[in-house]
Each structure stands twice: as structure tokens, then as C-alpha cells.
Design a protein around this motif. Structure first.
Motif, mmCIF file in Angstrom:
data_model
loop_
_atom_site.group_PDB
_atom_site.id
_atom_site.type_symbol
_atom_site.label_atom_id
_atom_site.label_comp_id
_atom_site.label_asym_id
_atom_site.label_seq_id
_atom_site.Cartn_x
_atom_site.Cartn_y
_atom_site.Cartn_z
ATOM 1 N N UNK A 260 -8.086 -4.937 3.865
ATOM 2 C CA UNK A 260 -8.235 -3.484 3.913
ATOM 3 C C UNK A 260 -7.159 -2.740 3.118
ATOM 4 N N UNK A 261 -6.326 -3.462 2.381
ATOM 5 C CA UNK A 261 -5.287 -2.814 1.587
ATOM 6 C C UNK A 261 -5.864 -2.240 0.295
ATOM 7 N N UNK A 262 -5.153 -1.287 -0.256
ATOM 8 C CA UNK A 262 -5.470 -0.705 -1.555
ATOM 9 C C UNK A 262 -4.238 -0.868 -2.426
ATOM 10 N N UNK A 263 -4.349 -1.695 -3.465
ATOM 11 C CA UNK A 263 -3.185 -2.068 -4.264
ATOM 12 C C UNK A 263 -3.522 -2.025 -5.750
ATOM 13 N N UNK A 264 -2.471 -2.022 -6.570
ATOM 14 C CA UNK A 264 -2.644 -2.078 -8.012
ATOM 15 C C UNK A 264 -2.324 -3.472 -8.516
ATOM 16 N N UNK A 265 -2.802 -3.772 -9.725
ATOM 17 C CA UNK A 265 -2.478 -5.058 -10.338
ATOM 18 C C UNK A 265 -0.968 -5.192 -10.512
ATOM 19 N N UNK A 266 -0.307 -4.087 -10.855
ATOM 20 C CA UNK A 266 1.141 -4.127 -11.019
ATOM 21 C C UNK A 266 1.861 -4.487 -9.741
ATOM 22 N N UNK A 267 1.390 -3.974 -8.612
ATOM 23 C CA UNK A 267 1.996 -4.313 -7.324
ATOM 24 C C UNK A 267 1.807 -5.789 -7.005
ATOM 25 N N UNK A 268 0.607 -6.309 -7.222
ATOM 26 C CA UNK A 268 0.354 -7.716 -6.916
ATOM 27 C C UNK A 268 1.144 -8.642 -7.837
ATOM 28 N N UNK A 269 1.388 -8.211 -9.075
ATOM 29 C CA UNK A 269 2.166 -9.045 -9.996
ATOM 30 C C UNK A 269 3.573 -9.268 -9.477
ATOM 31 N N UNK A 270 4.133 -8.267 -8.801
ATOM 32 C CA UNK A 270 5.475 -8.413 -8.256
ATOM 33 C C UNK A 270 5.496 -9.431 -7.117
ATOM 34 N N UNK A 271 4.378 -9.588 -6.416
ATOM 35 C CA UNK A 271 4.292 -10.520 -5.292
ATOM 36 C C UNK A 271 3.960 -11.930 -5.769
ATOM 37 N N UNK A 272 2.962 -12.036 -6.658
ATOM 38 C CA UNK A 272 2.462 -13.353 -7.052
ATOM 39 C C UNK A 272 3.128 -13.920 -8.302
ATOM 40 N N UNK A 273 3.779 -13.064 -9.091
ATOM 41 C CA UNK A 273 4.507 -13.562 -10.252
ATOM 42 C C UNK A 273 3.696 -13.749 -11.516
ATOM 43 N N UNK A 274 2.426 -13.365 -11.532
ATOM 44 C CA UNK A 274 1.647 -13.485 -12.766
ATOM 45 C C UNK A 274 2.059 -12.378 -13.740
#
Length: 304
Positions: A260-274
Motif C-alpha cells: 500500500x506504499x506510494x514510492x518513487x524509483x529514486x527512493x527504492x534505489x536508495x534501499x535496493x542499491x540499483x
């Protein structure tokens, strides 16, 4: 190279070009079998009247290391979506990832005009393309997905919930469309949770789609020249960046933390490292709010 999505089946609805195409490709690069759907094929173009086709997307998926399967589908026609899901069931017996990326409303949108200056027919058509298609697709696809726990739905839009809640998004119809996509992910997350499923609303930043490159008169190889038209263009990202975000979510065994989250690709990159294809991690929406909207001069230092 390990392929964490080997054996997984994905449906990317709206995979002809832009974000959808590269989401399909990056899922394929991670080993998935990807059904790529859209209305533009070698048999004929959609109302978008652009040259990209779903067959090309499927070929790119296969070239990336997955299995690409093109299916010409109008997601506003329930019978076509029903038949598509029946085909996936017959051929694969499962569905692990659904990406709702259908839009197609740019040619119908009148930008920065109040509602009384908006053409109603075109506006309502854009809403049907942006919202009805996603609902129709979920209606038929989710029963197949919930046969196994762990399914993932990604609703692709423009702007996170936090951003859209505090910004006017260019017109009443565009605003409604992009706000609704985020809300759909919240709804699907509620309905999928008892079945072990996850739904996420995901937005790219300033994406260098085929149409955006044409608008700036550049190619992917010369994209930095677009800064002559708008210096903030240097924060832009390739469609592969949001594609890698989806692949990272799909490969995360703990993906339910994003439900149910709303996130950006930039935010996920900081978490996953891609990274994007150039090795950077552009954080487009943070840049927009902290640099563009505050009137600071263009400078991507610290933002990619």
C-alpha cells in the motif's frame, strides 16, 4: 549472473513503450517470463500513432535474458483482458507479477487550463484509459495471482501520493488520473493482504521516454544536450531505472513491507542499491521539490 525471477510469470499491461517497455525488459533481465501487452503492434497502430510495438518489446525482453510474449490487447475491452488471463493460465498456470502501466492519455490532455476550458470528451476518454483499464485488468488478473501467496501488483503513475496530495497536476483530468492510480494500489493492497499479496504505487522521475527524447530533439546518446532547452533536464532518468525498481520489488522476499506504499524509483534505489544505466541514482522528485520549486539554479549535485 543470477536471475532471481527465473520461473516467475509477469504481465506488464501497457508495455509498448516508455516505462512499460523497460519494466518488461528489466523483469526479463531478472529471468522472468513477461507477457507484454498494448494496442500498438506490427499489425497496426493505436490512437497514439507511434512506431513502437509490443512485438519489439517482447523481443527486447528475450534479448535481455527472459522470455518475452507479445499480446495485442485493448484493456478497455473486458473480453480481451479475460481471454488474455485465460491464456496465461493455460500456458503458465500462475501469475506472480502484474504491472498496470496503461496510460495513453498524453494526446488527449489539455495542459494548464481550468475545467471550463477543458474538452470533456477527450478528458473523459483519458480517465477511462488511465483508470478503467487498470480496474478491468485487476478484475481478471488477480484471481489467478492469489492462487499462490507472494504476488505483486505495481501501479505505475506520475507522482507519489505525498507529492500529488500537495500539488496541482496540470489539469483536472490528469490530476484525477494520477491521484487515482496511487489510490488503486492502496485498494489492491487491502484486498490482496489476506492472500499474501502486495500492491505498490510506483512513479518514475523525469523519464526519458521515446516521446520525451523527441520533444527535446535528442537521442539517448545525446540526451544531455536537452539541457539547452531546460537545464533541469539533467535530472532525467532512463525508463530502465523504474524498470529496475519493479524488478527489485519482485525479487524481494520481504516485499510485503511495501504493501500500500506510494514510492518513487529514486527512493527504492536508495534501499535496493540499483542504478540507472549510467551508474547514477537520480532522485527526481526530491530534486523537483528542493531545487525546481524553490527557484534554485539547476544543479544535480547530490541528486543523482
Amino acid at each position: 549472473m543470477t536471475k532471481p525471477l527465473t520461473g516467475k510469470i509477469a504481465l506488464v499491461a501497457g508495455a509498448t513503450r516508455g516505462a512499460g517497455r523497460q519494466i518488461a525488459v528489466q523483469l526479463g533481465a531478472a529471468g522472468a517470463t513477461v507477457y507484454a501487452t498494448g494496442r500498438s503492434s506490427r499489425a497496426g497502430r493505436s490512437e497514439m500513432d507511434r512506431p513502437e510495438t509490443i512485438e519489439e518489446t517482447a523481443e527486447l525482453v528475450t534479448a535481455a535474458g527472459g522470455t518475452g510474449i507479445a499480446a495485442r490487447v485493448d484493456h478497455l475491452v473486458p473480453e480481451q483482458v479475460r481471454d488474455l488471463v485465460a491464456r496465461i493460465d493455460a500456458e503458465q498456470g500462475r501469475l506472480d507479477v502484474l504491472v498496470n502501466d496503461i496510460w495513453g492519455g498524453d494526446p488527449l490532455t489539455t495542459w494548464e487550463k481550468p475545467v471550463w476550458e477543458q474538452p470533456l470528451e477527450a478528458g473523459f476518454r483519458s480517465l477511462r484509459l488511465a483508470i478503467d483499464t487498470h480496474v478491468v485488468t485487476a478484475h481478471f488478473a488477480l484471481p489467478l495471482m492469489i492462487r499462490r501467496p507472494g504476488g505483486l501488483v505495481v501501479e505505475v503513475g506520475d507522482g507519489t501520493k505525498a507529492y500529488n496530495d500537495t500539488h496541482y497536476r496540470l489539469s483536472v483530468f490528469y490530476d484525477l488520473a494520477k491521484t487515482s492510480v496511487n489510490r488503486l494500489a492502496y485498494v489492491w493492497g487491502h484486498e490482496l493482504k489476506p492472500h499474501g499479496g502486495t500492491a505498490v504505487a510506483l512513479t518514475p522521475g523525469w523519464i526519458r521516454s521515446e516521446a520525451m527524447l523527441e520533444h527535446f530533439g535528442v537521442t539517448e546518446e545525446t540526451w544531455r544536450d536537452g539541457a539547452a532547452k531546460d537545464p533541469h533536464f539533467l535530472i532525467s532518468e532512463t525508463p530502465a531505472f523504474v524498470g529496475r525498481a519493479v524488478a527489485a520489488l519482485a525479487a524481494d522476499e520481504d516485499r510485503a513491507r511495501w504493501n500500500q506504499a506510494s514510492v518513487s524509483a529514486g527512493e527504492l534505489a536508495q534501499v535496493y542499491g540499483f542504478t540507472d544505466v549510467d551508474g547514477s541514482r537520480p532522485d527526481g522528485f526530491r530534486y523537483i521539490t528542493e531545487v525546481v520549486e524553490t527557484g534554485r539554479p539547476a544543479d544535480v549535485t547530490g541528486y543523482r
